[in-house]
Each structure stands twice: as structure tokens, then as C-alpha cells.
Design a protein around this motif. Structure first.
Motif, PDB file in Angstrom:
ATOM      1  N   GLN A  14       0.831  -1.204   0.000  1.00 50.57           N
ATOM      2  CA  GLN A  14       0.000   0.000   0.000  1.00 50.57           C
ATOM      3  C   GLN A  14       0.866   1.255   0.000  1.00 50.57           C
ATOM      4  O   GLN A  14       0.587   2.217  -0.723  1.00 50.57           O
ATOM      5  CB  GLN A  14      -0.923   0.017   1.217  1.00 50.57           C
ATOM      6  N   ARG A  17       2.491   1.687  -3.356  1.00 50.59           N
ATOM      7  CA  ARG A  17       1.499   2.135  -4.321  1.00 50.59           C
ATOM      8  C   ARG A  17       1.205   3.626  -4.136  1.00 50.59           C
ATOM      9  O   ARG A  17       1.081   4.370  -5.093  1.00 50.59           O
ATOM     10  CB  ARG A  17       0.224   1.305  -4.168  1.00 50.59           C
ATOM     11  N   ALA A  18       1.143   4.071  -2.875  1.00 49.91           N
ATOM     12  CA  ALA A  18       0.895   5.485  -2.589  1.00 49.91           C
ATOM     13  C   ALA A  18       2.064   6.351  -3.058  1.00 49.91           C
ATOM     14  O   ALA A  18       1.852   7.443  -3.593  1.00 49.91           O
ATOM     15  CB  ALA A  18       0.653   5.682  -1.088  1.00 49.91           C
ATOM     16  N   ALA A  21       1.685   6.652  -6.721  1.00 53.56           N
ATOM     17  CA  ALA A  21       0.589   7.572  -7.025  1.00 53.56           C
ATOM     18  C   ALA A  21       1.027   9.021  -6.810  1.00 53.56           C
ATOM     19  O   ALA A  21       0.674   9.912  -7.596  1.00 53.56           O
ATOM     20  CB  ALA A  21      -0.631   7.250  -6.166  1.00 53.56           C
ATOM     21  N   ALA A  39      -6.868  12.999  -8.407  1.00 52.55           N
ATOM     22  CA  ALA A  39      -7.276  11.652  -7.993  1.00 52.55           C
ATOM     23  C   ALA A  39      -6.075  10.875  -7.446  1.00 52.55           C
ATOM     24  O   ALA A  39      -6.170  10.234  -6.394  1.00 52.55           O
ATOM     25  CB  ALA A  39      -7.908  10.913  -9.164  1.00 52.55           C
ATOM     26  N   GLN A  40      -4.946  10.948  -8.140  1.00 48.62           N
ATOM     27  CA  GLN A  40      -3.742  10.249  -7.696  1.00 48.62           C
ATOM     28  C   GLN A  40      -3.241  10.805  -6.366  1.00 48.62           C
ATOM     29  O   GLN A  40      -2.886  10.054  -5.451  1.00 48.62           O
ATOM     30  CB  GLN A  40      -2.632  10.378  -8.752  1.00 48.62           C
ATOM     31  N   ARG A  42      -4.900  12.590  -4.077  1.00 48.52           N
ATOM     32  CA  ARG A  42      -5.849  12.357  -2.996  1.00 48.52           C
ATOM     33  C   ARG A  42      -5.664  10.942  -2.429  1.00 48.52           C
ATOM     34  O   ARG A  42      -5.627  10.742  -1.209  1.00 48.52           O
ATOM     35  CB  ARG A  42      -7.279  12.522  -3.521  1.00 48.52           C
ATOM     36  N   ASP A  43      -5.535   9.959  -3.335  1.00 46.03           N
ATOM     37  CA  ASP A  43      -5.328   8.575  -2.927  1.00 46.03           C
ATOM     38  C   ASP A  43      -4.025   8.442  -2.133  1.00 46.03           C
ATOM     39  O   ASP A  43      -3.991   7.804  -1.076  1.00 46.03           O
ATOM     40  CB  ASP A  43      -5.301   7.679  -4.165  1.00 46.03           C
ATOM     41  N   ALA A  44      -2.961   9.048  -2.636  1.00 47.47           N
ATOM     42  CA  ALA A  44      -1.662   8.989  -1.949  1.00 47.47           C
ATOM     43  C   ALA A  44      -1.761   9.650  -0.574  1.00 47.47           C
ATOM     44  O   ALA A  44      -1.279   9.093   0.425  1.00 47.47           O
ATOM     45  CB  ALA A  44      -0.591   9.675  -2.788  1.00 47.47           C
ATOM     46  N   GLU A  46      -4.362  10.073   1.423  1.00 44.92           N
ATOM     47  CA  GLU A  46      -5.136   9.261   2.370  1.00 44.92           C
ATOM     48  C   GLU A  46      -4.339   8.050   2.865  1.00 44.92           C
ATOM     49  O   GLU A  46      -4.376   7.711   4.037  1.00 44.92           O
ATOM     50  CB  GLU A  46      -6.462   8.816   1.744  1.00 44.92           C
ATOM     51  N   THR A  47      -3.625   7.405   1.957  1.00 45.09           N
ATOM     52  CA  THR A  47      -2.824   6.244   2.362  1.00 45.09           C
ATOM     53  C   THR A  47      -1.718   6.659   3.322  1.00 45.09           C
ATOM     54  O   THR A  47      -1.512   6.026   4.359  1.00 45.09           O
ATOM     55  CB  THR A  47      -2.223   5.549   1.122  1.00 45.09           C
TER      56      THR A  47
END
Length: 145
Positions: A14, A17-18, A21, A39-40, A42-44, A46-47
Motif C-alpha cells: 500500500q 502504491r501510494a 501515485a 485523484a492520484q 488524494r489517494d496517496a 489518504e494512504t
């Protein structure tokens, strides 16, 4: 013990992947594809936040800020509360003694843009020279850019 190692492996995947991203989101933003970058990033963000990786989360937040999306921040204390996030980064670096050129290189800006941000920030802080920045309170809280 095997079950515990699976959990660790999943967390590492995870996190990796972050990081990917984040790098991809930074590249998208620099190629002016801001909506795709959000989008990328924001995902990073949060992780990294979930994993307690504050420096990585702050880097993702700064990139999101640069795309125009503003995430809620923890309160900035001290004199820096009146500054924009970009001005805060620049003031912290200037207080450490970095030149405009060095600050620009670190933040991927032009030296002229750094000078502009300093020009706008100094009156907000009530200072007229870089030497006065060291006396300001609140610079030591977030030592990172």
C-alpha cells in the motif's frame, strides 16, 4: 507468524502504491493535467495519512494545494498563521538561511517567484529583512518545506 508477515507485506505494498501515485500525480500536475493529478494525489494523501507517514502526507497535500484542491489543515500556530501554505514553506526555508535560488530549486519555482512570495509575506509578518525571521515564533513547528 505467517499471518503477521502478510499484514506487513500488504502495508508495504500500500505504501509503495501510494508513493507511485504521488510521483505520478506530481508529474500529471507539472504537465498541467490537474484534474487527473487530483485523484492520484488524494489517494496517496489518504494512504500516507492512514499509515502515519506525516512527511509523505504533507508532500501529497502540498501537491494537492498546487492543483487548486485544498484539504483541511491542522491549525498553523504562531506568526505563520497569516501566510498562505506556499508563503509558509518559503519563509521557513528563508529563515534557515537559504537563498532565493536555493529555495526555488528545492520547491521547483523560479527565484523571481520566491522573491515575490517573500515580498508579500514580509508585511504580513511585520518584518523587513530575512535576519528578523529567526525571531518569529511558529517556524520550528513544521521544519519541513
Amino acid at each position: 507468524m505467517q499471518c503477521g508477515s502478510r499484514v506487513v507485506e500488504a502495508a508495504v505494498r500500500q505504501f509503495d502504491r501510494a508513493r507511485t501515485a504521488l510521483l505520478y500525480g506530481e508529474w500529471l500536475r507539472r504537465t498541467r493535467r490537474k484534474s487527473e493529478a487530483r485523484a492520484q494525489l488524494r489517494d496517496a494523501f489518504e494512504t500516507f495519512r492512514r499509515h502515519g507517514a506525516a512527511p509523505w502526507a504533507e508532500r501529497a497535500r502540498a501537491e494537492l494545494d498546487a492543483t487548486g484542491e485544498v484539504l483541511p489543515r491542522t491549525e498553523t500556530v504562531g506568526a505563520l498563521a497569516v501566510l498562505t501554505p506556499q508563503e509558509q514553506k518559503i519563509i521557513r526555508l528563508a529563515a534557515r538561511g537559504l537563498s532565493n535560488r536555493d529555495i526555488a530549486a528545492q520547491l521547483f519555482l523560479s527565484p523571481r517567484t520566491v522573491g515575490y512570495h517573500l515580498y508579500k509575506a514580509f508585511p504580513k509578518l511585520g518584518v523587513s529583512a530575512r535576519t528578523e525571521l529567526a525571531a518569529l515564533e511558529g517556524l520550528e513547528d513544521g521544519s519541513g518545506p
